[in-house]
Scaffold this motif. Structure first.
Motif, PDB file in Angstrom:
ATOM      1  N   PHE A 183       0.823  -1.208   0.000  1.00  0.00           N
ATOM      2  CA  PHE A 183       0.000   0.000   0.000  1.00  0.00           C
ATOM      3  C   PHE A 183       0.863   1.268   0.000  1.00  0.00           C
ATOM      4  O   PHE A 183       0.518   2.263  -0.635  1.00  0.00           O
ATOM      5  CB  PHE A 183      -0.949  -0.026   1.204  1.00  0.00           C
ATOM      6  N   LYS A 184       2.005   1.220   0.682  1.00  0.00           N
ATOM      7  CA  LYS A 184       2.906   2.373   0.720  1.00  0.00           C
ATOM      8  C   LYS A 184       3.552   2.634  -0.651  1.00  0.00           C
ATOM      9  O   LYS A 184       3.865   3.777  -0.989  1.00  0.00           O
ATOM     10  CB  LYS A 184       4.013   2.153   1.759  1.00  0.00           C
ATOM     11  N   PHE A 185       3.757   1.556  -1.405  1.00  0.00           N
ATOM     12  CA  PHE A 185       4.416   1.670  -2.706  1.00  0.00           C
ATOM     13  C   PHE A 185       3.706   2.685  -3.600  1.00  0.00           C
ATOM     14  O   PHE A 185       4.343   3.446  -4.333  1.00  0.00           O
ATOM     15  CB  PHE A 185       4.455   0.283  -3.371  1.00  0.00           C
ATOM     16  N   ALA A 186       2.382   2.713  -3.528  1.00  0.00           N
ATOM     17  CA  ALA A 186       1.603   3.609  -4.393  1.00  0.00           C
ATOM     18  C   ALA A 186       1.887   5.081  -4.132  1.00  0.00           C
ATOM     19  O   ALA A 186       1.638   5.933  -4.997  1.00  0.00           O
ATOM     20  CB  ALA A 186       0.107   3.327  -4.200  1.00  0.00           C
ATOM     21  N   LYS A 187       2.413   5.407  -2.960  1.00  0.00           N
ATOM     22  CA  LYS A 187       2.591   6.805  -2.571  1.00  0.00           C
ATOM     23  C   LYS A 187       3.895   7.423  -3.082  1.00  0.00           C
ATOM     24  O   LYS A 187       4.067   8.650  -2.999  1.00  0.00           O
ATOM     25  CB  LYS A 187       2.531   6.922  -1.039  1.00  0.00           C
ATOM     26  N   PHE A 188       4.808   6.612  -3.575  1.00  0.00           N
ATOM     27  CA  PHE A 188       6.072   7.169  -4.058  1.00  0.00           C
ATOM     28  C   PHE A 188       5.839   8.016  -5.302  1.00  0.00           C
ATOM     29  O   PHE A 188       5.133   7.601  -6.229  1.00  0.00           O
ATOM     30  CB  PHE A 188       7.070   6.053  -4.363  1.00  0.00           C
ATOM     31  N   LYS A 189       6.445   9.212  -5.319  1.00  0.00           N
ATOM     32  CA  LYS A 189       6.274  10.149  -6.424  1.00  0.00           C
ATOM     33  C   LYS A 189       7.338   9.901  -7.487  1.00  0.00           C
ATOM     34  O   LYS A 189       8.228  10.721  -7.738  1.00  0.00           O
ATOM     35  CB  LYS A 189       6.354  11.596  -5.924  1.00  0.00           C
ATOM     36  N   CYS A 190       7.264   8.737  -8.088  1.00  0.00           N
ATOM     37  CA  CYS A 190       8.205   8.380  -9.141  1.00  0.00           C
ATOM     38  C   CYS A 190       7.519   7.360 -10.042  1.00  0.00           C
ATOM     39  O   CYS A 190       6.350   7.024  -9.851  1.00  0.00           O
ATOM     40  CB  CYS A 190       9.494   7.804  -8.545  1.00  0.00           C
ATOM     41  N   ARG A 191       8.241   6.870 -11.034  1.00  0.00           N
ATOM     42  CA  ARG A 191       7.685   5.829 -11.896  1.00  0.00           C
ATOM     43  C   ARG A 191       7.753   4.495 -11.154  1.00  0.00           C
ATOM     44  O   ARG A 191       8.737   4.204 -10.476  1.00  0.00           O
ATOM     45  CB  ARG A 191       8.449   5.784 -13.211  1.00  0.00           C
ATOM     46  N   LYS A 192       6.703   3.708 -11.327  1.00  0.00           N
ATOM     47  CA  LYS A 192       6.575   2.491 -10.511  1.00  0.00           C
ATOM     48  C   LYS A 192       6.384   1.252 -11.393  1.00  0.00           C
ATOM     49  O   LYS A 192       5.495   1.226 -12.250  1.00  0.00           O
ATOM     50  CB  LYS A 192       5.412   2.627  -9.524  1.00  0.00           C
ATOM     51  N   ILE A 193       7.225   0.252 -11.129  1.00  0.00           N
ATOM     52  CA  ILE A 193       7.126  -1.040 -11.818  1.00  0.00           C
ATOM     53  C   ILE A 193       6.899  -2.116 -10.765  1.00  0.00           C
ATOM     54  O   ILE A 193       7.589  -2.143  -9.741  1.00  0.00           O
ATOM     55  CB  ILE A 193       8.416  -1.367 -12.602  1.00  0.00           C
ATOM     56  N   ALA A 194       5.944  -2.991 -10.999  1.00  0.00           N
ATOM     57  CA  ALA A 194       5.739  -4.139 -10.110  1.00  0.00           C
ATOM     58  C   ALA A 194       6.191  -5.405 -10.816  1.00  0.00           C
ATOM     59  O   ALA A 194       5.887  -5.612 -11.996  1.00  0.00           O
ATOM     60  CB  ALA A 194       4.265  -4.267  -9.723  1.00  0.00           C
ATOM     61  N   ILE A 195       6.948  -6.232 -10.096  1.00  0.00           N
ATOM     62  CA  ILE A 195       7.253  -7.583 -10.574  1.00  0.00           C
ATOM     63  C   ILE A 195       6.377  -8.525  -9.770  1.00  0.00           C
ATOM     64  O   ILE A 195       6.506  -8.614  -8.543  1.00  0.00           O
ATOM     65  CB  ILE A 195       8.743  -7.937 -10.396  1.00  0.00           C
TER      66      ILE A 195
END
Length: 361
Positions: free
Chosen positions: A78-90
């Motif tokens: 849930f915290k991952f979504a808050k980062f202000k950058c480009r996001k990749i999930a594996i």
């Protein structure tokens, strides 16, 4: 300089997801990026040489990339979504909670939480990599709208060329037929089905047979206790539970193995299949989840769990040299697809294509 960082809830020695993160870190550094791994929990004997605690994570900006390994229940989902950058999930898959219904309520809850996290991120990541077609389809079914590519887990082949533990080889290279399965002792792995098949093989086909279950457990785990009781009740000898062991010991068990028997009913990828291929161990595996796609037409794939039938399959593979040779030829061919250089190149291409798309969007 742009950073490409990795996030993972827990990184531990011998864990396939953690190993994947370590391999990817090396690839990213070779590509010239600033790259480290950050985890909520870094389990000893691993230390900061492998990964940092998440409180050491540097600030990121919109041009940076965080790669998140999604495989379990964690606040990071849930915290991952808050980062202000480009996001990749594996996405490595989350074991369905129902497997733990009667075995471990805590793990059941963790996996339920994990699935909630996977659903939560469906519209909050920019790109996904899935380590099997099964995992990609899971994301599609959960309404992920971003681009999704399939990238098998990175397996550093050179690590498996290290010297196997000599004591283990000496102990078990003794004329017995060694049947092995590698995987933590867990209900989805269905070690009880492996034991049942071994019982009939040993009783009716080959008394000089041994079953080695390579995988971690706790003495207080309910599932492990049930397996031990089952072994005692059916009165079968030569069943070995190794517990958590060193890497050179794992190599040794593969070296002495005559057959790799997998009866698992849920795998997101199943790295031990690739490991068995490396050691030229004939594979018999139950047709479920990601197993057929990982085998890719190799191995002895079965769709019947009857222990007598599986025992017959073991005997066929052990006694038929031509069949053994054919299995190894096909496994060797499939192994080429998992070569480190091949997967590393795929990963580089995917990352470069993602960065290029982001520039042009």
């Amino acid at each position: 300089m742009m950073q490409i960082l990795q996030l993972i809830p827990t990184i531990a020695y011998g864990d396939a997801v953690g190993n994947d993160a370590v391999a990817i870190k090396k690839i990213l550094k070779k590509m010239g990026y600033v790259s480290n791994i950050y985890a909520e929990s870094v389990v000893a004997p691993l230390d900061s040489k492998t990964a940092y605690k998440i409180d050491k994570m540097p600030k990121v900006d919109k041009d940076d990339i965080i790669i998140y390994h999604l495989s379990t229940g964690s606040e990071l989902n849930f915290k991952f979504a808050k980062f202000k950058c480009r996001k990749i999930a594996i996405y490595h898959n989350v074991t369905p909670p129902e497997f733990f219904e009667l075995n471990d309520e805590f793990i059941k809850g963790i996996n339920e939480w994990g699935l909630e996290g996977v659903k939560f991120l469906s519209d909050k990541v920019d790109y996904c990599l899935a380590d099997s077609e099964l995992n990609k389809q899971d994301l599609i079914d959960l309404n992920y709208k971003c681009d999704i590519d399939v990238l098998p887990i990175v397996v550093p082949f050179k690590d498996y060329k290290k010297t196997p533990n000599r004591a283990v080889v000496k102990k078990y290279d003794d004329g017995y037929t060694n049947i092995i399965f590698t995987g933590r002792i867990a209900p989805n792995k269905k070690q009880e089905d492996v034991i049942a098949a071994f019982y009939y093989y040993k009783k009716y086909w080959n008394n000089k047979a041994r079953l080695i279950l390579v995988g971690s457990y706790k003495e207080t785990d309910l599932y492990y206790m049930r397996l031990k009781k089952y072994v005692e009740e059916i009165g079968i000898e030569d069943v070995v539970f190794t517990g958590h062991i060193k890497f050179d010991e794992i190599l040794a068990y593969y070296k002495v193995a005559d057959v790799f028997l997998c009866m698992s009913e849920h795998e997101g990828f199943c790295v031990p299949l690739v490991e068995a291929m490396m050691f030229k161990v004939p594979i018999i595996a139950y047709d479920s989840t990601a197993i057929p796609s990982t085998l890719g037409g190799s191995g002895f794939l079965i769709n019947d769990k009857s222990p007598v039938f599986v025992a017959k399959c073991i005997d066929k593979v052990i006694s038929d040299k031509k069949l053994q040779d054919d299995l190894i030829i096909k496994q060797n061919r499939r192994l080429e697809d998992f070569k480190y250089e091949h997967i590393a190149e795929q990963f580089k291409n995917y990352i470069n294509a993602f960065i290029e798309r982001e520039k042009n969007s």
